[in-house]
Design a protein around this motif. Structure first.
Motif, PDB file in Angstrom:
ATOM      1  N   LEU A   1      48.193  38.135  41.693  1.00  0.00           N
ATOM      2  CA  LEU A   1      47.070  37.511  42.375  1.00  0.00           C
ATOM      3  C   LEU A   1      47.426  36.137  42.929  1.00  0.00           C
ATOM      4  O   LEU A   1      46.558  35.464  43.484  1.00  0.00           O
ATOM      5  CB  LEU A   1      45.872  37.401  41.422  1.00  0.00           C
ATOM      6  N   HIS A   2      48.683  35.759  42.799  1.00  0.00           N
ATOM      7  CA  HIS A   2      49.098  34.437  43.281  1.00  0.00           C
ATOM      8  C   HIS A   2      48.906  34.356  44.790  1.00  0.00           C
ATOM      9  O   HIS A   2      49.297  35.248  45.549  1.00  0.00           O
ATOM     10  CB  HIS A   2      50.572  34.202  42.937  1.00  0.00           C
ATOM     11  N   ASP A   3      48.244  33.282  45.234  1.00  0.00           N
ATOM     12  CA  ASP A   3      47.976  33.000  46.653  1.00  0.00           C
ATOM     13  C   ASP A   3      46.953  33.954  47.278  1.00  0.00           C
ATOM     14  O   ASP A   3      46.803  33.973  48.513  1.00  0.00           O
ATOM     15  CB  ASP A   3      49.268  33.024  47.483  1.00  0.00           C
ATOM     16  N   ILE A   4      46.238  34.751  46.459  1.00  0.00           N
ATOM     17  CA  ILE A   4      45.134  35.563  46.979  1.00  0.00           C
ATOM     18  C   ILE A   4      43.993  34.621  47.362  1.00  0.00           C
ATOM     19  O   ILE A   4      43.557  33.795  46.548  1.00  0.00           O
ATOM     20  CB  ILE A   4      44.660  36.587  45.935  1.00  0.00           C
ATOM     21  N   ARG A   5      43.530  34.733  48.590  1.00  0.00           N
ATOM     22  CA  ARG A   5      42.489  33.830  49.094  1.00  0.00           C
ATOM     23  C   ARG A   5      41.110  34.392  48.750  1.00  0.00           C
ATOM     24  O   ARG A   5      40.723  35.457  49.256  1.00  0.00           O
ATOM     25  CB  ARG A   5      42.643  33.653  50.603  1.00  0.00           C
ATOM     26  N   VAL A   6      40.390  33.685  47.892  1.00  0.00           N
ATOM     27  CA  VAL A   6      39.092  34.155  47.400  1.00  0.00           C
ATOM     28  C   VAL A   6      37.988  33.211  47.860  1.00  0.00           C
ATOM     29  O   VAL A   6      38.103  31.985  47.708  1.00  0.00           O
ATOM     30  CB  VAL A   6      39.079  34.237  45.855  1.00  0.00           C
TER      31      VAL A   6
ATOM     32  N   LEU B   1      40.187  32.136  38.080  1.00  0.00           N
ATOM     33  CA  LEU B   1      40.990  32.585  39.213  1.00  0.00           C
ATOM     34  C   LEU B   1      42.172  31.655  39.485  1.00  0.00           C
ATOM     35  O   LEU B   1      43.266  32.118  39.822  1.00  0.00           O
ATOM     36  CB  LEU B   1      40.107  32.690  40.455  1.00  0.00           C
ATOM     37  N   SER B   2      41.954  30.382  39.324  1.00  0.00           N
ATOM     38  CA  SER B   2      43.035  29.424  39.574  1.00  0.00           C
ATOM     39  C   SER B   2      44.190  29.625  38.606  1.00  0.00           C
ATOM     40  O   SER B   2      45.365  29.458  38.958  1.00  0.00           O
ATOM     41  CB  SER B   2      42.506  27.986  39.481  1.00  0.00           C
TER      42      SER B   2
ATOM     43  N   LYS C   1      45.204  32.337  37.582  1.00  0.00           N
ATOM     44  CA  LYS C   1      45.953  33.496  38.063  1.00  0.00           C
ATOM     45  C   LYS C   1      46.662  33.209  39.383  1.00  0.00           C
ATOM     46  O   LYS C   1      47.301  34.089  39.959  1.00  0.00           O
ATOM     47  CB  LYS C   1      45.001  34.685  38.241  1.00  0.00           C
TER      48      LYS C   1
ATOM     49  N   CYS D   1      45.115  32.187  42.231  1.00  0.00           N
ATOM     50  CA  CYS D   1      44.286  32.425  43.410  1.00  0.00           C
ATOM     51  C   CYS D   1      43.942  31.100  44.099  1.00  0.00           C
ATOM     52  O   CYS D   1      43.858  30.043  43.465  1.00  0.00           O
ATOM     53  CB  CYS D   1      42.992  33.132  43.022  1.00  0.00           C
TER      54      CYS D   1
ATOM     55  N   VAL E   1      40.976  29.383  45.780  1.00  0.00           N
ATOM     56  CA  VAL E   1      39.532  29.603  45.745  1.00  0.00           C
ATOM     57  C   VAL E   1      38.799  28.592  46.617  1.00  0.00           C
ATOM     58  O   VAL E   1      39.002  27.380  46.487  1.00  0.00           O
ATOM     59  CB  VAL E   1      38.997  29.517  44.299  1.00  0.00           C
TER      60      VAL E   1
END
Length: 256
Positions: A133-138, A155-156, A158, A160, A162
């Motif tokens: 989930l690294h760099d997944i834009r949520v 989330l951070s 992981k 993400c 955010v």
């Protein structure tokens, strides 16, 4: 079956004690064969009650039979119980017998063949595919400050990235202006609620293009159905559990 035997012991033992045993029996290849999903259960109910004469024992498992007429008058009952117990034992591939003496009590012993629930022997369900989930834009649409902090922290950790907005209108504006991999949508927000915001976003992006997970305090089936009709990919209820949220996100991103 077992409760019938226990009920009789209680009924016919005004003073004294009752001893109950349930335990697995030794595996009998002749009875069980190669079926590893079956096992033998042995049980006994022993009491110090009124007991039963040898003559009465010979007819005890016949329908409508009791030890004698005085038993029926004193304790009631139709005499069907032990007949049904015997039939049940035989239907389950087992047996039942009695050992008793008048005024000294009775012992009923039985054994039956049972099957373990299938779920114990089914292969385990595969775990959701683990994805990075690294760099997944949520985009997190949530108006409650505490919930914002909790979810953003989960989330951070992981990896993400955010972005937080506090209304449905701002959520729609955000997806118009920037690219996101996933939207977490609260249910109740000022100006525009999560369901309405989801409908607006679905006019811009398909479920595959931009997955949306409803994150709401409502566990009502009606609201869940309304969210899915609006176009969400998943549904998570509050209070948020980190494992549940990450699992929902992983499943959502894996399927899209």
């Amino acid at each position: 079956m077992f409760f019938n035997l226990l009920g009789n012991a209680l009924k016919f033992t005004e003073h004294g004690r009752i001893n109950v045993v349930l335990k697995p029996g030794k595996r009998d290849q002749a009875s069980l064969g190669a079926n590893k999903n079956s096992f033998i259960l042995c049980g006994s109910v022993k009491d110090t009650g009124i007991g039963i004469s040898f003559e009465a024992q010979q007819r005890l498992f016949r329908p409508f039979s009791q030890a004698d007429t005085s038993t029926s008058r004193r304790f009631g009952g139709t005499g069907l119980g032990l007949s049904i117990v015997k039939n049940l034992c035989e239907l389950m591939g087992g047996t039942i017998y009695i050992k008793s003496q008048p005024q000294k009590g009775s012992t009923f012993k039985f054994q039956v063949i049972l099957r373990h629930p299938e779920r114990f022997f089914s292969p385990p369900l595969p775990s959701p595919e683990v994805i990075d989930l690294h760099d997944i834009r949520v985009l997190l649409a949530e108006d409650n400050l505490i919930n914002q902090t909790v979810i953003k922290t989960i989330l951070s950790r992981k990896g993400c990235l955010v972005t937080v907005v506090d209304s449905g209108i701002k959520a729609v504006e955000a997806v118009r202006k920037a690219a996101f991999d996933l939207v977490l949508m609260d249910g109740q927000m000022p100006e525009m609620d999560g369901r309405e915001a989801t409908i607006h976003i679905r006019r811009l992006f398909s479920k595959k293009e931009l997955p949306i997970i409803a994150v709401t305090a409502s566990a009502l089936r009606e609201e869940e159905e309304e969210f899915f009709e609006a176009g969400v990919n998943g549904y998570v209820t509050k209070p948020i559990q980190a494992k549940t949220l990450i699992s929902a996100i992983t499943k959502c991103l894996t399927l899209t």
